[in-house]
Design a protein around this motif. Structure first.
Motif, PDB file in Angstrom:
ATOM      1  N   TYR A 187      -8.861 -10.011   1.302  1.00  0.00           N
ATOM      2  CA  TYR A 187      -9.056  -8.776   2.066  1.00  0.00           C
ATOM      3  C   TYR A 187     -10.546  -8.475   2.230  1.00  0.00           C
ATOM      4  O   TYR A 187     -11.001  -8.119   3.327  1.00  0.00           O
ATOM      5  CB  TYR A 187      -8.359  -7.620   1.346  1.00  0.00           C
ATOM      6  N   ALA A 188     -11.309  -8.615   1.144  1.00  0.00           N
ATOM      7  CA  ALA A 188     -12.749  -8.381   1.224  1.00  0.00           C
ATOM      8  C   ALA A 188     -13.419  -9.371   2.171  1.00  0.00           C
ATOM      9  O   ALA A 188     -14.334  -9.017   2.927  1.00  0.00           O
ATOM     10  CB  ALA A 188     -13.370  -8.479  -0.169  1.00  0.00           C
ATOM     11  N   ASP A 189     -12.944 -10.606   2.142  1.00  0.00           N
ATOM     12  CA  ASP A 189     -13.490 -11.631   3.038  1.00  0.00           C
ATOM     13  C   ASP A 189     -13.201 -11.267   4.489  1.00  0.00           C
ATOM     14  O   ASP A 189     -14.060 -11.419   5.373  1.00  0.00           O
ATOM     15  CB  ASP A 189     -12.885 -12.984   2.683  1.00  0.00           C
ATOM     16  N   ALA A 190     -11.982 -10.787   4.762  1.00  0.00           N
ATOM     17  CA  ALA A 190     -11.620 -10.403   6.127  1.00  0.00           C
ATOM     18  C   ALA A 190     -12.443  -9.214   6.617  1.00  0.00           C
ATOM     19  O   ALA A 190     -12.685  -9.075   7.820  1.00  0.00           O
ATOM     20  CB  ALA A 190     -10.127 -10.059   6.193  1.00  0.00           C
ATOM     21  N   GLN A 191     -12.904  -8.375   5.678  1.00  0.00           N
ATOM     22  CA  GLN A 191     -13.739  -7.235   6.035  1.00  0.00           C
ATOM     23  C   GLN A 191     -15.216  -7.614   6.146  1.00  0.00           C
ATOM     24  O   GLN A 191     -16.055  -6.780   6.488  1.00  0.00           O
ATOM     25  CB  GLN A 191     -13.588  -6.130   4.986  1.00  0.00           C
ATOM     26  N   GLY A 192     -15.529  -8.889   5.860  1.00  0.00           N
ATOM     27  CA  GLY A 192     -16.911  -9.346   5.927  1.00  0.00           C
ATOM     28  C   GLY A 192     -17.728  -9.019   4.689  1.00  0.00           C
ATOM     29  O   GLY A 192     -18.964  -9.034   4.739  1.00  0.00           O
ATOM     30  N   HIS A 193     -17.049  -8.766   3.567  1.00  0.00           N
ATOM     31  CA  HIS A 193     -17.752  -8.406   2.325  1.00  0.00           C
ATOM     32  C   HIS A 193     -17.191  -9.224   1.162  1.00  0.00           C
ATOM     33  O   HIS A 193     -16.813  -8.664   0.132  1.00  0.00           O
ATOM     34  CB  HIS A 193     -17.599  -6.911   2.039  1.00  0.00           C
ATOM     35  N   ARG A 194     -17.144 -10.525   1.311  1.00  0.00           N
ATOM     36  CA  ARG A 194     -16.555 -11.367   0.263  1.00  0.00           C
ATOM     37  C   ARG A 194     -17.304 -11.224  -1.060  1.00  0.00           C
ATOM     38  O   ARG A 194     -16.710 -11.265  -2.131  1.00  0.00           O
ATOM     39  CB  ARG A 194     -16.547 -12.839   0.696  1.00  0.00           C
ATOM     40  N   ALA A 195     -18.626 -11.044  -1.009  1.00  0.00           N
ATOM     41  CA  ALA A 195     -19.407 -10.925  -2.246  1.00  0.00           C
ATOM     42  C   ALA A 195     -19.056  -9.669  -3.029  1.00  0.00           C
ATOM     43  O   ALA A 195     -19.323  -9.597  -4.231  1.00  0.00           O
ATOM     44  CB  ALA A 195     -20.904 -10.934  -1.927  1.00  0.00           C
ATOM     45  N   ALA A 196     -18.455  -8.675  -2.356  1.00  0.00           N
ATOM     46  CA  ALA A 196     -18.101  -7.430  -3.040  1.00  0.00           C
ATOM     47  C   ALA A 196     -16.737  -7.491  -3.706  1.00  0.00           C
ATOM     48  O   ALA A 196     -16.346  -6.539  -4.395  1.00  0.00           O
ATOM     49  CB  ALA A 196     -18.122  -6.267  -2.039  1.00  0.00           C
ATOM     50  N   ALA A 197     -16.019  -8.598  -3.538  1.00  0.00           N
ATOM     51  CA  ALA A 197     -14.665  -8.684  -4.085  1.00  0.00           C
ATOM     52  C   ALA A 197     -14.664  -8.544  -5.605  1.00  0.00           C
ATOM     53  O   ALA A 197     -13.791  -7.891  -6.182  1.00  0.00           O
ATOM     54  CB  ALA A 197     -14.025 -10.012  -3.676  1.00  0.00           C
ATOM     55  N   THR A 236      -5.756   1.277   5.556  1.00  0.00           N
ATOM     56  CA  THR A 236      -6.829   2.070   6.154  1.00  0.00           C
ATOM     57  C   THR A 236      -7.961   1.201   6.688  1.00  0.00           C
ATOM     58  O   THR A 236      -8.801   1.676   7.460  1.00  0.00           O
ATOM     59  CB  THR A 236      -7.403   3.053   5.124  1.00  0.00           C
ATOM     60  N   GLY A 237      -8.019  -0.052   6.241  1.00  0.00           N
ATOM     61  CA  GLY A 237      -9.100  -0.939   6.669  1.00  0.00           C
ATOM     62  C   GLY A 237     -10.420  -0.672   5.982  1.00  0.00           C
ATOM     63  O   GLY A 237     -11.439  -1.239   6.368  1.00  0.00           O
ATOM     64  N   SER A 238     -10.431   0.154   4.952  1.00  0.00           N
ATOM     65  CA  SER A 238     -11.662   0.509   4.253  1.00  0.00           C
ATOM     66  C   SER A 238     -11.675  -0.129   2.870  1.00  0.00           C
ATOM     67  O   SER A 238     -10.761   0.093   2.070  1.00  0.00           O
ATOM     68  CB  SER A 238     -11.790   2.032   4.129  1.00  0.00           C
ATOM     69  N   LEU A 239     -12.713  -0.888   2.581  1.00  0.00           N
ATOM     70  CA  LEU A 239     -12.847  -1.512   1.270  1.00  0.00           C
ATOM     71  C   LEU A 239     -13.139  -0.462   0.199  1.00  0.00           C
ATOM     72  O   LEU A 239     -12.729  -0.617  -0.956  1.00  0.00           O
ATOM     73  CB  LEU A 239     -13.967  -2.554   1.305  1.00  0.00           C
ATOM     74  N   VAL A 240     -13.811   0.614   0.571  1.00  0.00           N
ATOM     75  CA  VAL A 240     -14.111   1.695  -0.382  1.00  0.00           C
ATOM     76  C   VAL A 240     -12.826   2.397  -0.819  1.00  0.00           C
ATOM     77  O   VAL A 240     -12.625   2.678  -2.009  1.00  0.00           O
ATOM     78  CB  VAL A 240     -15.088   2.704   0.247  1.00  0.00           C
ATOM     79  N   VAL A 241     -11.945   2.661   0.135  1.00  0.00           N
ATOM     80  CA  VAL A 241     -10.666   3.300  -0.193  1.00  0.00           C
ATOM     81  C   VAL A 241      -9.838   2.381  -1.081  1.00  0.00           C
ATOM     82  O   VAL A 241      -9.200   2.822  -2.048  1.00  0.00           O
ATOM     83  CB  VAL A 241      -9.893   3.662   1.090  1.00  0.00           C
ATOM     84  N   LEU A 242      -9.850   1.084  -0.775  1.00  0.00           N
ATOM     85  CA  LEU A 242      -9.118   0.121  -1.598  1.00  0.00           C
ATOM     86  C   LEU A 242      -9.664   0.102  -3.024  1.00  0.00           C
ATOM     87  O   LEU A 242      -8.901   0.035  -3.991  1.00  0.00           O
ATOM     88  CB  LEU A 242      -9.215  -1.276  -0.987  1.00  0.00           C
ATOM     89  N   ALA A 243     -10.993   0.153  -3.151  1.00  0.00           N
ATOM     90  CA  ALA A 243     -11.602   0.150  -4.480  1.00  0.00           C
ATOM     91  C   ALA A 243     -11.129   1.337  -5.306  1.00  0.00           C
ATOM     92  O   ALA A 243     -10.814   1.212  -6.499  1.00  0.00           O
ATOM     93  CB  ALA A 243     -13.123   0.152  -4.359  1.00  0.00           C
ATOM     94  N   GLY A 244     -11.073   2.521  -4.678  1.00  0.00           N
ATOM     95  CA  GLY A 244     -10.590   3.696  -5.387  1.00  0.00           C
ATOM     96  C   GLY A 244      -9.135   3.567  -5.798  1.00  0.00           C
ATOM     97  O   GLY A 244      -8.738   3.977  -6.897  1.00  0.00           O
ATOM     98  N   ALA A 245      -8.320   2.977  -4.916  1.00  0.00           N
ATOM     99  CA  ALA A 245      -6.906   2.787  -5.235  1.00  0.00           C
ATOM    100  C   ALA A 245      -6.719   1.810  -6.390  1.00  0.00           C
ATOM    101  O   ALA A 245      -5.857   2.009  -7.258  1.00  0.00           O
ATOM    102  CB  ALA A 245      -6.159   2.287  -3.994  1.00  0.00           C
ATOM    103  N   LEU A 246      -7.538   0.757  -6.427  1.00  0.00           N
ATOM    104  CA  LEU A 246      -7.450  -0.203  -7.524  1.00  0.00           C
ATOM    105  C   LEU A 246      -7.884   0.429  -8.848  1.00  0.00           C
ATOM    106  O   LEU A 246      -7.332   0.104  -9.908  1.00  0.00           O
ATOM    107  CB  LEU A 246      -8.318  -1.425  -7.220  1.00  0.00           C
ATOM    108  N   LEU A 247      -8.866   1.304  -8.796  1.00  0.00           N
ATOM    109  CA  LEU A 247      -9.297   1.997 -10.002  1.00  0.00           C
ATOM    110  C   LEU A 247      -8.146   2.803 -10.601  1.00  0.00           C
ATOM    111  O   LEU A 247      -7.899   2.759 -11.815  1.00  0.00           O
ATOM    112  CB  LEU A 247     -10.475   2.916  -9.687  1.00  0.00           C
TER     113      LEU A 247
END
Length: 413
Positions: free
Chosen positions: A253-263, A311-322
């Motif tokens: 998912y992070a790779d698809a958003q263009g932020h693979r390093a943030a995974a 939502t397509g937001s990596l930030v929202v996903l990060a909060g949900a994973l937390l």
């Protein structure tokens, strides 16, 4: 003379716990073997993320990357109990260090196969060789059990520290792996993990004074014959599938958003939530908590990343994973407490090892299923896999409770 109140006793217990860590690491050799073990344990959170990034980046297939890591985890699930049995019988230094060398060679072989564009089957063979990696956390717990065999209070403190160390390594490992692979070169995570594993194990096994002596084989019956253990084993496998699939689909998912390093950082938030919940659960919870309740909470919270991914937001996903991660540690602690109560005393290590085997097998299945889902479904929809695995664990746990209630109506999970 006035009697101490309940509040006075609680304050005294908290003060004792806080000073307990200082006394714990004042034991001769404790700091040295703990330092070595932490260095060797950190790569456990690095290797799978590094392998997925390295293989997917080189071969362009998350399905292949997930299948390779699944093969390695499945091989570890099979080899782990055998390696642990050898360690118990022959000693940590004689078995753990050679086993680590074999695992490091497997990691280096995987790196070379990816770098040299070797056939796909060589990736599976190389990563399977890493199955000899010793259970570093178990080795450290065995040393504490040997050193503190006459001090149950201090041993409890040591076990609490080891659980926190596990969560910390799984929190920092993916972050370090993603940073190395994204900043330097794709193989940097695997190479660094191999160096840390070998260096840490060399330091750890060099501390011979704290090494527990070999033990004879127990004559107690197999833990698999104990009531409730088979159901717990299946439950651990389903829970492992949650972890394995979540890791792969989050990276994709992070790779698809263009932020693979943030995974790695995103996955670290899940571990951080688990770590925080585990500390709170250890301080305020009870070891008699119902497993089904913990599984229900995990199944509910694991739907949050699935919804957040839409939502397509990596930030929202990060909060949900937390938030979702807060359910995993209480579930694992409660399940392990049940294993300890149901396993024959002479076979406790074997019983715990069986659960780790089930967990690794589940992680392997989850990695493969997650990799398959990311290629055939949208990256966001693939988060349905860990949610489904969590609900499967709940169903198995509930079925186990009904079975035991039918056999012994007064027993409570």
């Amino acid at each position: 003379m006035p009697q101490p109140t309940t509040q006075d006793r609680r304050i005294r217990e908290r003060t004792t716990r806080l000073s307990g860590y200082r006394r714990l690491f004042g034991l001769p050799g404790a700091r040295a073997f703990t330092t070595g073990n932490l260095l060797a344990r950190l790569p456990t959170g690095m290797f799978s993320v590094s392998a997925v990034v390295m293989i997917a980046g080189s071969r362009g297939s998350y399905a292949l990357a997930g299948a390779v890591t699944a093969t390695g985890l499945a091989a570890t699930a099979l080899a782990g109990p055998f390696v642990a049995r050898l360690v118990d019988r022959h000693g940590q230094a004689r078995i753990a260090l050679p086993a680590t060398v074999v695992a490091v060679l497997g990691s280096l072989a995987l790196l070379l196969c990816v770098r040299c564009d070797a056939p796909d089957w060589t990736l599976f063979a190389a990563y399977a060789a890493t199955a000899t990696t010793p259970n570093t956390g178990g080795l450290s717990r065995a040393r504490w059990a040997h050193l503190l065999r006459d001090d149950p209070g201090a041993l409890h403190t040591a076990n609490a520290f080891e659980q926190a160390a596990d969560e910390l390594c799984f929190m920092l490992g993916p972050v370090l792996a993603s940073f190395l692979t994204g900043t330097f070169f794709p193989e940097a995570g695997t190479l660094t993990g191999a160096v840390l594993l070998l260096a840490g194990m060399l330091l750890f096994t060099a501390q011979r004074a704290t090494e527990p002596p070999p033990t004879a084989r127990s004559q107690a019956p197999s833990p698999l014959r104990s009531p409730g253990i088979p159901a717990l084993l299946v439950c651990f496998t389903a829970t492992g599938a949650v972890f394995g699939s979540m890791e792969v689909v989050t990276i994709a998912y992070a790779d698809a958003q263009g932020h693979r390093a943030a995974a790695g950082a995103v996955l670290a938030l899940q571990a951080a939530g688990s770590c925080a919940a585990g500390l709170a659960y250890g301080a305020y919870g009870t070891d008699r908590a119902r497993l089904v309740g913990c599984l229900a909470a995990m199944a509910s919270l694991m739907t949050l990343p699935w919804a957040a991914a839409g939502t397509g937001s990596l930030v929202v996903l990060a909060g949900a994973l937390l938030v979702a991660g807060m359910a995993t540690a209480p579930t694992m602690v409660t399940a392990m407490a049940l294993v300890q109560r149901r396993t024959p005393a002479g076979r406790l290590n074997e019983g715990m090892g069986l659960m780790v085997t089930g967990l690794l097998a589940g992680i392997a299945c989850g990695s493969a299923t997650g990799g398959w889902a990311t290629e055939r479904l949208s990256p966001g929809t693939a988060f349905a896999v860990p949610a489904a695995a969590a609900f499967l664990a709940l169903l198995v746990g509930a079925a186990g409770v009904r079975e035991r209630a039918w056999r012994r109506p007064r027993h409570q999970e």
